[in-house]
Design an enzyme around this catalytic site. Structure first.
Site, PDB file in Angstrom:
ATOM      1  N   SER A 166      -2.677 -47.307 -14.673  1.00 23.62           N
ATOM      2  CA  SER A 166      -3.834 -46.607 -15.230  1.00 23.62           C
ATOM      3  C   SER A 166      -4.174 -47.243 -16.573  1.00 23.62           C
ATOM      4  O   SER A 166      -3.266 -47.630 -17.325  1.00 23.62           O
ATOM      5  CB  SER A 166      -3.490 -45.128 -15.454  1.00 23.62           C
TER       6      SER A 166
ATOM      7  N   VAL B 247      -1.853 -48.312  -6.518  1.00 22.46           N
ATOM      8  CA  VAL B 247      -1.002 -49.433  -6.943  1.00 22.46           C
ATOM      9  C   VAL B 247      -0.087 -48.924  -8.058  1.00 22.46           C
ATOM     10  O   VAL B 247      -0.554 -48.307  -9.030  1.00 22.46           O
ATOM     11  CB  VAL B 247      -1.853 -50.618  -7.442  1.00 22.46           C
TER      12      VAL B 247
ATOM     13  N   GLY C 154      -4.493 -52.263 -10.344  1.00 18.29           N
ATOM     14  CA  GLY C 154      -5.038 -51.200  -9.490  1.00 18.29           C
ATOM     15  C   GLY C 154      -6.504 -51.489  -9.198  1.00 18.29           C
ATOM     16  O   GLY C 154      -6.945 -51.468  -8.033  1.00 18.29           O
ATOM     17  N   HIS C 155      -7.279 -51.804 -10.244  1.00 13.54           N
ATOM     18  CA  HIS C 155      -8.666 -52.215 -10.039  1.00 13.54           C
ATOM     19  C   HIS C 155      -8.706 -53.497  -9.194  1.00 13.54           C
ATOM     20  O   HIS C 155      -9.561 -53.666  -8.334  1.00 13.54           O
ATOM     21  CB  HIS C 155      -9.353 -52.509 -11.379  1.00 13.54           C
TER      22      HIS C 155
ATOM     23  N   LYS D  96      -5.680 -43.176  -6.282  1.00 11.51           N
ATOM     24  CA  LYS D  96      -5.119 -42.661  -7.536  1.00 11.51           C
ATOM     25  C   LYS D  96      -5.948 -41.452  -7.985  1.00 11.51           C
ATOM     26  O   LYS D  96      -5.419 -40.454  -8.447  1.00 11.51           O
ATOM     27  CB  LYS D  96      -5.162 -43.779  -8.573  1.00 11.51           C
ATOM     28  N   ASP D  97      -7.267 -41.576  -7.866  1.00 10.17           N
ATOM     29  CA  ASP D  97      -8.182 -40.469  -8.215  1.00 10.17           C
ATOM     30  C   ASP D  97      -8.567 -39.771  -6.914  1.00 10.17           C
ATOM     31  O   ASP D  97      -9.662 -39.931  -6.399  1.00 10.17           O
ATOM     32  CB  ASP D  97      -9.398 -41.025  -8.952  1.00 10.17           C
TER      33      ASP D  97
ATOM     34  N   LEU E 162      -9.415 -53.460 -17.043  1.00 11.26           N
ATOM     35  CA  LEU E 162      -8.984 -53.648 -15.652  1.00 11.26           C
ATOM     36  C   LEU E 162      -7.510 -54.037 -15.562  1.00 11.26           C
ATOM     37  O   LEU E 162      -6.994 -54.774 -16.387  1.00 11.26           O
ATOM     38  CB  LEU E 162      -9.836 -54.729 -14.981  1.00 11.26           C
ATOM     39  N   HIS E 163      -6.862 -53.488 -14.528  1.00 14.21           N
ATOM     40  CA  HIS E 163      -5.462 -53.805 -14.230  1.00 14.21           C
ATOM     41  C   HIS E 163      -5.352 -54.061 -12.733  1.00 14.21           C
ATOM     42  O   HIS E 163      -6.375 -54.089 -12.028  1.00 14.21           O
ATOM     43  CB  HIS E 163      -4.557 -52.662 -14.696  1.00 14.21           C
TER      44      HIS E 163
ATOM     45  N   GLN F 141     -19.034 -38.288 -18.362  1.00 11.44           N
ATOM     46  CA  GLN F 141     -17.904 -37.724 -17.610  1.00 11.44           C
ATOM     47  C   GLN F 141     -16.727 -37.382 -18.521  1.00 11.44           C
ATOM     48  O   GLN F 141     -15.665 -36.993 -18.037  1.00 11.44           O
ATOM     49  CB  GLN F 141     -17.488 -38.660 -16.474  1.00 11.44           C
TER      50      GLN F 141
HETATM   51  P1  AMP Z   1     -11.324 -46.190 -13.591  1.00 13.16           P
HETATM   52  O1  AMP Z   1     -11.631 -47.491 -14.276  1.00 13.16           O
HETATM   53  O2  AMP Z   1     -10.122 -45.509 -14.097  1.00 13.16           O
HETATM   54  O3  AMP Z   1     -12.545 -45.301 -13.493  1.00 13.16           O
HETATM   55  O4  AMP Z   1     -10.967 -46.583 -12.098  1.00 13.16           O
HETATM   56  C1  AMP Z   1     -11.871 -47.316 -11.303  1.00 13.16           C
HETATM   57  C2  AMP Z   1     -11.395 -47.302  -9.875  1.00 13.16           C
HETATM   58  O5  AMP Z   1     -10.103 -47.901  -9.801  1.00 13.16           O
HETATM   59  C3  AMP Z   1     -11.257 -45.887  -9.301  1.00 13.16           C
HETATM   60  O6  AMP Z   1     -11.720 -45.895  -7.958  1.00 13.16           O
HETATM   61  C4  AMP Z   1      -9.773 -45.642  -9.371  1.00 13.16           C
HETATM   62  O7  AMP Z   1      -9.313 -44.732  -8.405  1.00 13.16           O
HETATM   63  C5  AMP Z   1      -9.235 -47.032  -9.114  1.00 13.16           C
HETATM   64  N1  AMP Z   1      -7.870 -47.138  -9.630  1.00 13.16           N
HETATM   65  C6  AMP Z   1      -7.446 -46.943 -10.898  1.00 13.16           C
HETATM   66  N2  AMP Z   1      -6.096 -47.079 -10.975  1.00 13.16           N
HETATM   67  C7  AMP Z   1      -5.664 -47.339  -9.719  1.00 13.16           C
HETATM   68  C8  AMP Z   1      -4.382 -47.561  -9.139  1.00 13.16           C
HETATM   69  N3  AMP Z   1      -3.257 -47.536  -9.855  1.00 13.16           N
HETATM   70  N4  AMP Z   1      -4.328 -47.800  -7.808  1.00 13.16           N
HETATM   71  C9  AMP Z   1      -5.452 -47.821  -7.056  1.00 13.16           C
HETATM   72  N5  AMP Z   1      -6.685 -47.620  -7.548  1.00 13.16           N
HETATM   73  C10 AMP Z   1      -6.792 -47.385  -8.861  1.00 13.16           C
END
Ligand code: AMP
Length: 283
Positions: A186, A177, A36-37, A150-151, A33-34, A61
């Protein structure tokens, strides 16, 4: 905050809260987690009585030659961050817990985007996402779920799935973010060398330039695409796709944009071995 690993235990924890009329927010993640999460978690904590953050690296996936094995894993740090932001539960099931019979026989898939943009380059990716997100909706019983722009293709498909299949859940979009440099946060940024990281800025810089070009009046799709492509190629990136598409249905625009068109540019590019995605809405 509690870390829960079994489906039964999550249901047992959440159901009584839902019965008391509490609203349940879900933030699905793959961990590492960062901020963005963090933005998604904050939004859920602000709007819902109870927040469940799922941390599950979903094997179905990922393609065979993708980064499933090297994807960063750090549940303890993830749980600390989730707790510090006010989450109530981290749901971190094993693969065997989520797929006790091996790969599922029943899949949720869309029939349009699975062959476009990311779907074209990552066969099976979106059906893996839609399947696991459906499972997480059903397991958590959430009323609200939070996804990042982002996605962009992913959140579009999830909103559509919820309408198509009548899931009783409200989907919330959260803006991208970025680092101060512009790079979209990311978990995969950790793969980049220092040099690749500075080169990868060309994605967000190119997107920003394209938006400025649009704001100055440029409406030719090919010119807007070229701004982004040139920025990436000029910084040793490899472009997988750059497409100018409709925000509403993600269909490609060709020729010139009309005043009423709502536009987003979608990008995927490699820097070294790392594949990054990003996007920008032009209006
Ligand atoms: P992930 O762990 O990459 O599957 O991401 C989990 C959720 O966090 C997804 O809904 C992503 O779109 C969101 N997410 C990841 N990076 C960002 C970011 N930089 N800004 C906003 N949401 C993000």
């Amino acid at each position: 905050m509690q870390i829960i690993k079994s489906i039964d235990a999550l249901r047992a924890a959440v159901k009584p809260l839902a019965m008391q009329g509490k609203t349940i927010g879900l933030v699905p993640t793959m961990g590492a987690l960062h901020d963005g999460h963090g933005a998604l978690i904050k939004e859920s904590v602000k709007n819902c009585d109870v927040t469940v953050v799922s941390v599950f690296l979903n094997p179905i996936q990922f393609g065979k030659n993708e980064d499933l094995d090297k994807y960063p894993k750090r549940l303890e740090a993830d749980a600390k961050l989730a707790e510090s932001l006010g989450a109530d539960f981290v749901f971190a099931p094993s693969v065997a817990e989520m797929y006790p019979d091996g790969d599922p026989l029943t899949l949720v898939r869309d029939e349009t985007l699975e062959s476009m943009y990311c779907g074209a380059y990552r066969p099976g990716h979106f059906r893996g996402v839609l399947t696991v997100v459906s499972k997480l909706f059903l397991i958590s019983g959430a009323n609200h779920a939070y996804f990042g722009e982002k996605d962009y293709q992913q959140v579009f498909l999830i909103e559509r799935m919820v309408r198509d299949l009548n899931f009783d859940i409200q989907i919330h979009r959260v803006k991208i973010v970025r680092e101060a440099s512009g790079l979209a946060l990311s978990s995969r940024n950790e793969y980049l060398t220092d040099l690749e990281r500075s080169q990868a800025l060309s994605i967000s810089t190119g997107l920003k330039q394209a938006k400025e070009t649009f704001e100055k009046g440029e409406r030719r799709v090919a010119v807007l695409r070229d701004v982004v492509i040139k920025s990436i190629l000029g910084n040793r990136g490899q472009v997988q796709y750059v497409e100018v598409v409709n925000q509403k249905d993600l269909q490609k625009f060709n020729g010139a944009l009309r005043e009423e068109d709502k536009v987003v540019i979608l990008v995927a590019a490699f820097f070294g071995k790392t594949r990054l995605i990003d996007n920008i809405e032009l209006n």
